[in-house]
Design an enzyme around this catalytic site. Sequence first.
Site, PDB file in Angstrom:
ATOM      1  N   THR A  27       0.598  -1.145  -0.297  1.00 33.16           N
ATOM      2  CA  THR A  27       0.086  -0.328   0.223  1.00 33.16           C
ATOM      3  C   THR A  27       1.119   1.438   0.117  1.00 33.16           C
ATOM      4  OG1 THR A  27      -0.381   0.003   1.996  1.00 33.16           O
ATOM      5  CG2 THR A  27      -1.212  -1.198   1.581  1.00 33.16           C
ATOM      6  N   ALA A  56       3.060  -1.461   4.589  1.00 30.81           N
ATOM      7  CA  ALA A  56       2.231   0.364   4.841  1.00 30.81           C
ATOM      8  C   ALA A  56       3.195   1.845   5.685  1.00 30.81           C
ATOM      9  CB  ALA A  56       1.755  -0.073   6.325  1.00 30.81           C
ATOM     10  N   VAL A  82       6.865  -1.678   7.543  1.00 30.56           N
ATOM     11  CA  VAL A  82       7.189  -1.159   7.306  1.00 30.56           C
ATOM     12  C   VAL A  82       7.992  -0.061   6.147  1.00 30.56           C
ATOM     13  CG1 VAL A  82       7.072   1.004   8.904  1.00 30.56           C
ATOM     14  CG2 VAL A  82       7.334  -1.293   9.991  1.00 30.56           C
ATOM     15  N   LYS A  83       7.214   0.790   5.117  1.00 30.96           N
ATOM     16  CA  LYS A  83       7.157   1.477   3.797  1.00 30.96           C
ATOM     17  C   LYS A  83       8.209   2.352   4.526  1.00 30.96           C
ATOM     18  CE  LYS A  83       5.506   0.844  -0.396  1.00 30.96           C
ATOM     19  NZ  LYS A  83       4.570   0.881  -1.053  1.00 30.96           N
ATOM     20  N   ILE A  84       9.130   2.439   4.090  1.00 33.89           N
ATOM     21  CA  ILE A  84      10.262   4.037   4.484  1.00 33.89           C
ATOM     22  C   ILE A  84      10.654   4.850   2.662  1.00 33.89           C
ATOM     23  CG2 ILE A  84      12.306   4.550   5.806  1.00 33.89           C
ATOM     24  CD1 ILE A  84      10.305   3.236   7.361  1.00 33.89           C
TER      25      ILE A  84
END
Length: 216
Positions: A27, A56, A82-84
């Site tokens: 996402t 996310a 965790v998307k960074i």
Amino acid sequence: MRIFIDSANLEEIRTAASYGIVDGVTTNPSLIAKEGHDHHDQIRAICGILDGDISAEVVATEVDAMVAEGRELAKIHDSVVVKIPLIRDGIKAVSRLTAEGIRTNVTLCFSAMQALLAAKAGAYLISPFIGRLDDISHDGIALIQEIVEIYDNYGYPTQVLAASARGPLHVKQAALAGAHVSTLPYKVFDQLFNHPLTDIGLEKFLADYRKTLVAV
Ligand code: E4P
């Protein structure tokens, strides 16, 4: 190659998951905004549909805030990655989250050297955006090839996730280039099934079968 669905739409994710061949979801804030729900609630709902990696994205851009937000996202479900974004503070945040055992997906990658930095920080996934590079007359698939080669040269465990796919050809080229994962908008996922010879062949088999029923 693992297949992820690039969507925050629960119906699309449910339909794609029903085939039993989807390994995760990516996402981003734009995809979640389209659904009109709270960011965390939407991620929680997606985690309830599919058993796989669910990316996310943080919206903070300063390292301490990114780490804090990453921890909160990771608490939603064990599936959360965790998307960074690939900015300086993002790489610092990836190093810190990795040290805490939180898996990260480094997003908005547009160069092989950016991908090298993400691998050195311990990213679980790197997301080069192939379609957005093609959109500006660069070669998105060539970038996938470069990153796969560099990671292989040094044995980095970071997995290459071909993102921003525009059609089935991108998926085939990413697979040929050795991408570990392709994330697909639902429309592109659905297009992978299609071949006119399959439809023509099945129609003929069924027509011939019906003839045998008449003959008996
Ligand atoms: C990946 O994780 C991104 O959400 C996505 O692939 C971006 O694709 P777009 O370029 O079609 O927005």
